[in-house]
Design a protein around this motif. Structure first.
Motif, PDB file in Angstrom:
ATOM      1  N   UNK A  91      32.656  29.745   8.026  1.00  0.00           N
ATOM      2  CA  UNK A  91      31.929  28.474   8.068  1.00  0.00           C
ATOM      3  C   UNK A  91      30.697  28.513   7.175  1.00  0.00           C
ATOM      4  N   UNK A  92      30.247  27.304   6.825  1.00  0.00           N
ATOM      5  CA  UNK A  92      28.968  27.139   6.133  1.00  0.00           C
ATOM      6  C   UNK A  92      27.923  26.941   7.222  1.00  0.00           C
ATOM      7  N   UNK A  93      27.053  27.918   7.399  1.00  0.00           N
ATOM      8  CA  UNK A  93      26.117  27.880   8.524  1.00  0.00           C
ATOM      9  C   UNK A  93      24.897  27.013   8.246  1.00  0.00           C
ATOM     10  N   UNK A  94      24.432  27.007   7.001  1.00  0.00           N
ATOM     11  CA  UNK A  94      23.190  26.274   6.702  1.00  0.00           C
ATOM     12  C   UNK A  94      23.125  26.015   5.200  1.00  0.00           C
ATOM     13  N   UNK A 125      29.180  32.202   6.742  1.00  0.00           N
ATOM     14  CA  UNK A 125      29.712  33.262   7.604  1.00  0.00           C
ATOM     15  C   UNK A 125      31.123  33.602   7.156  1.00  0.00           C
ATOM     16  N   UNK A 126      31.358  34.894   6.875  1.00  0.00           N
ATOM     17  CA  UNK A 126      32.661  35.366   6.411  1.00  0.00           C
ATOM     18  C   UNK A 126      33.130  36.532   7.270  1.00  0.00           C
ATOM     19  N   UNK A 170      27.269  18.785  -1.264  1.00  0.00           N
ATOM     20  CA  UNK A 170      27.714  19.540  -0.108  1.00  0.00           C
ATOM     21  C   UNK A 170      28.107  20.924  -0.589  1.00  0.00           C
ATOM     22  N   UNK A 171      28.604  21.720   0.332  1.00  0.00           N
ATOM     23  CA  UNK A 171      29.039  23.079   0.000  1.00  0.00           C
ATOM     24  C   UNK A 171      30.377  23.320   0.707  1.00  0.00           C
ATOM     25  N   UNK A 209      40.191  25.309   3.571  1.00  0.00           N
ATOM     26  CA  UNK A 209      38.867  24.986   3.066  1.00  0.00           C
ATOM     27  C   UNK A 209      37.927  24.866   4.258  1.00  0.00           C
ATOM     28  N   UNK A 210      36.718  25.353   4.087  1.00  0.00           N
ATOM     29  CA  UNK A 210      35.673  25.198   5.096  1.00  0.00           C
ATOM     30  C   UNK A 210      34.510  24.479   4.428  1.00  0.00           C
ATOM     31  N   UNK A 211      34.029  23.409   5.037  1.00  0.00           N
ATOM     32  CA  UNK A 211      32.982  22.602   4.426  1.00  0.00           C
ATOM     33  C   UNK A 211      31.747  22.573   5.300  1.00  0.00           C
TER      34      UNK A 211
END
Length: 843
Positions: free
Chosen positions: A736-739, A762-763, A821-822, A840-842
């Motif tokens: 996930x993209x945490x911040x 987070x990976x 975005x990321x 994909x995780x956004x």
């Protein structure tokens, strides 16, 4: 008494003429004008009566005529030359050989050694009626062009005992289907035999302890072998013998059995063929539409059984070497089977022993959990996929976007290669002779005179066919004198010929019958229209459209200017493409995947009048024809009314007046200029030469590199990618993209400046080498959705606790409301597209 079975007794040729068999048995004669002329010279009338079929010709010609030819030194010299020329053609390396030699000389990657091309139908010639429409004609042109270019392809299909169907009209104008049973021995086919002379057979186990056997017929298409599987063999039970009875016939169980034979049986036939002939095993497998998708499952079975690969490892090896071409722009055109039917045919270690059924079901999953989708399986089994025009590629990306959730339509891994057509098959020889000169230097009078000659020949063919059809409909010879004067060699001739599903709108021109009559009978610039096409036997709506059109054309007041010709096939098509001045196409946009008939007309100097759909959407330039305006309205009736009106307006105000506007030498110079532009500018773009070289460069060669990487060192590449993919999928739910933060604290920045973006991701269980983290910049709408995105790879900087810090600078080169975005996507050197794994995780 009815015969148990027919025998086909082939003529015994005099020794001096024995080499005629070499010419007959290689289908290059289909597109090689000098060889066809040689056959015709044996007996011109008989040649025509035999439907331009040299095998029938040699079976029907008298012994006296053969003896006469055996003593004709001039004929034998022509025969010697034709045989020698064929031998030279077959041994010439061609374009592909030159490219391969150049690559080898430069130390580059070898080009593919063999490509297997699977298709449910092949339109090679009307003599071998194994096609129904554009899909088969495209497949035939693909093989012919491969032969001319020297591309090492082997075709795989089915032999249908009754082909598609022959079409006639009832007295009321309705379509009538007839299914003639054609013995393969009467065709230019050779049964594949083993070293002992026994027919080669393949076998597939079916449910209920049944077995499906098939023999293999080979057609030689120039340099390309075409293998056709035939289940009508005595060892089969009656139900299995009927599996290859006809093209696109029967119910779902019949259809799945055909596709099982095509895919699984096709791979097994290739293996037999390679063993017998020493031909290279294919490196690339190209599936022409989803009908042949089961070939990938059979190859998975081979890898699992023969190389001890797991299902996932075998899947990666298959995907690397597979190309999938989709031709269908509507969900209704895709083969879908009940999962229970699929389990019945494939489960229980029958057809595909050792292949887990749950994994097979997963490949063809769709929204309806009870259905199995052959197109979805096609994409799942192929690392490379394409549509057949630029517009169709975009339509396909939208149509199948749900298979890659979270990705924009533009990122869906479906490319496009616009279809092309095989010029030697479709261009009138005299047009070829003329255009071999610089077309810009051909004077208007010569070009116009040739177009009139071709139109005049078409008129003669129309009269002959209308008379034949009228007799079939029950009319008497004494009442058919009117057929001698229908159509006029000096009247603008418009052609419309294709399959007759409702979306192609055969009857759009009938929207206002009075306006159409006025166009047909205009005192100064009349038009005449020739139509043809078959509706699928189960398509009641399409058959009703044909009936409406025939009834309209039956009106004797206009019947000399509009006709519907039954039994549309390759032979009729050649006359239409060369003789029509305008080729009409008015489908519902964007439901025409490509539509190559207009390409063939263009190569003969015909101008296109079409909705901007398929290939015409990308190649219309305002000087090579006309674009019928499309109505972007939801109401179907209103849309048809607007588009029919646009068609009438173009015919009344632009098309017909230009045709009859004579200049110097009583030649319509404005029209001829459009013809010249079409031949010089559009002509090269619509060739199968362009199409096939694109397949080689963009798909086949890259696939060969991937395939070699997957199978090298005992499949190390496939094993490694499969293990990595399993690891990635297991970890992905926690990725996930945490911040995210940026340097634009107040949200207002100047155009031309840059914004720094920082992301904490987070990976768990993965490394930074397993992913790409991207900043996404685009325009925003009122809902905050990003449009026209730009992706910028972010760079890993530090590990802060459990999170990886990524940074990037975004250049703001656009003004207005922008957003960013990321996202995180998988990254591996063996992946070909960012969306390939649909993960994909956004932020």
């Amino acid at each position: 008494m009815k015969a148990l079975r027919r025998l086909n007794v082939r003529v015994s040729l005099p020794a001096d003429l024995s080499r005629l068999s070499d010419l007959v048995n290689n289908l290059r004669w289909v597109w090689h004008a000098p060889t066809r002329a040689l056959f015709e010279s044996i007996d011109p009338k008989l040649w025509k009566d035999c439907g331009n079929d040299p095998l029938k010709l040699l079976g029907a010609v008298s012994s006296a005529r053969l003896a006469q030819l055996a003593g004709d030194e001039r004929f034998k010299l022509r025969l010697d030359f034709a045989v020698a020329e064929l031998a030279q053609y077959l041994t010439n390396t061609g374009w592909y050989g030159q490219q391969a030699a150049a690559a080898a000389g430069a130390g580059g990657e070898p080009m593919p050694s063999q490509i297997a091309y699977f298709s449910p139908e092949f339109g090679i010639t009307e003599v071998l009626a194994q096609y129904s429409g554009g899909l088969g004609i495209l497949a035939g042109d693909h093989l012919k062009e491969a032969s001319d270019l020297g591309v090492p392809i082997v075709g795989i299909g089915l032999y249908y005992g009754s082909g598609y169907f022959s079409q006639s009209l009832t007295p009321e104008g309705a379509q009538h289907e007839n299914y003639p049973n054609v013995e393969p021995e009467s065709l230019p086919l050779v049964r594949l035999r083993d070293s002992d002379g026994a027919p080669v057979m393949i076998c597939i186990d079916l449910p209920g302890e049944r077995s499906l056997h098939a023999q293999i017929w080979q057609a030689q298409v120039g340099r390309v072998p075409l293998l056709l599987l035939d289940s009508d063999v005595e060892v089969n039970a009656a139900s299995e013998r009927a599996i290859t009875d006809r093209l696109y016939g029967g119910g779902k169980d019949h259809r799945i059995a055909q596709e099982l034979l095509l895919g699984v049986g096709g791979v097994r036939a290739i293996r037999k063929y390679s063993q017998l002939t020493g031909a290279s095993a294919p490196e690339i497998y190209h599936t022409n539409e989803g009908h042949a998708g089961f070939q990938g499952l059979e190859r998975i079975r081979e890898y699992m059984t023969e190389h001890d690969l797991s299902f996932d490892e075998a899947l990666e090896a298959v995907r690397a070497s597979t190309v999938f071409t989709t031709h269908t722009p509507v969900p209704a055109g895709i083969d879908r089977f009940d999962r229970s039917l699929l389990s019945q045919f494939l489960g229980g270690d029958r057809a595909l022993p050792g292949v887990p059924m749950d994994r097979v079901i997963e490949l063809g999953r769709e929204a309806d959990p009870e259905m199995f989708n052959m197109a979805h399986m096609g994409f799942a089994l192929a690392q490379r996929a394409n549509g057949v025009s630029l517009l169709h590629g975009d339509v396909s990306r939208g149509m199948f976007n749900a298979l890659w959730p979270g990705f924009d339509r533009a990122e869906v891994p479906i490319g496009s290669i616009t279809n092309g057509v095989h010029a030697p098959t479709w261009v009138a020889p005299r047009m070829t002779e003329l255009t071999e000169q610089l077309t810009s230097q051909i004077d208007d009078e010569r070009l116009w005179a040739l177009r009139r000659e071709l139109r005049s020949e078409l008129v003669g063919e129309i009269r002959r066919r209308v008379r034949k059809s009228s007799l079939q409909r029950g009319m008497q010879p004494a009442e058919l004198s009117w057929t001698d004067s229908i159509f006029d060699p000096d009247v603008l001739t418009i052609g419309f010929a294709r399959r007759v599903p409702s979306y192609k709108r055969l009857t759009l021109m009938l929207r206002d019958p009075d306006r159409l009559r006025a166009l047909l009978l205009h005192p100064e610039h009349p038009i005449q229209i020739v139509l043809a096409g078959k509706a699928h036997p189960d398509d009641t709506e399409g058959k009703e459209l044909i009936k409406q059109m025939v009834r309209f054309a039956d009106d004797r007041a206009i019947g000399h200017r509009i006709v519907f010709l039954p039994d549309y096939d390759i032979e009729m098509a050649r006359h239409l493409y060369s003789g029509c001045d305008v080729w009409l196409n008015n489908p519902l946009r964007p439901l025409e995947a490509c539509g190559t008939s207009g390409m063939k007309a263009a190569l003969n100097g015909g101008l296109n009048l079409s909705i901007l759909d398929g290939w015409w959407d990308e190649m219309f330039d305002g000087r090579n024809g006309w674009a019928i305006p499309s109505a972007e309205v939801a109401d179907a009736d209103r849309r048809d009314e607007v588009e029919a009106n646009g068609l009438y307006e173009l015919l009344e105000r632009e098309v017909a007046p230009r045709f009859y506007r004579l200049g110097h030498g009583r030649v319509p110079t404005g029209w001829v200029e459009m013809v010249r532009h079409t031949l010089t500018d559009l002509g090269p773009k619509v060739l199968a030469t362009r199409m096939l070289t694109q397949y080689v460069v963009d798909l086949y060669s890259p696939a060969a590199r991937s395939a070699r990487g997957a199978i090298a060192d005992n499949f190390a590449g496939a094993r490694q990618l499969a293990a990595w993919t399993l690891k990635l999928r297991a970890a992905w739910p926690q990725v996930r993209v945490a911040h995210v933060e940026s340097s634009a604290a107040d949200g207002v920045v100047a155009m031309g400046s840059t914004v720094g973006v920082r992301a904490h991701v987070a990976l768990p269980g993965l490394s930074t080498d397993d992913v790409r983290v991207q900043a996404v910049l685009g325009r925003t709408d009122d809902a905050g959705e990003l449009h026209d995105p730009i992706f910028v790879d972010m760079q890993p900087e530090d590990l802060i606790g459990d999170h990886h810090l990524y940074t990037a600078d975004l250049a703001l080169d656009r003004h207005g409301s922008l957003g960013y975005s990321v996202r995180i996507i998988p990254s591996h050197p063996r992946l070909e597209a960012v969306a390939e794994l649909a993960l994909v995780a956004t932020a």
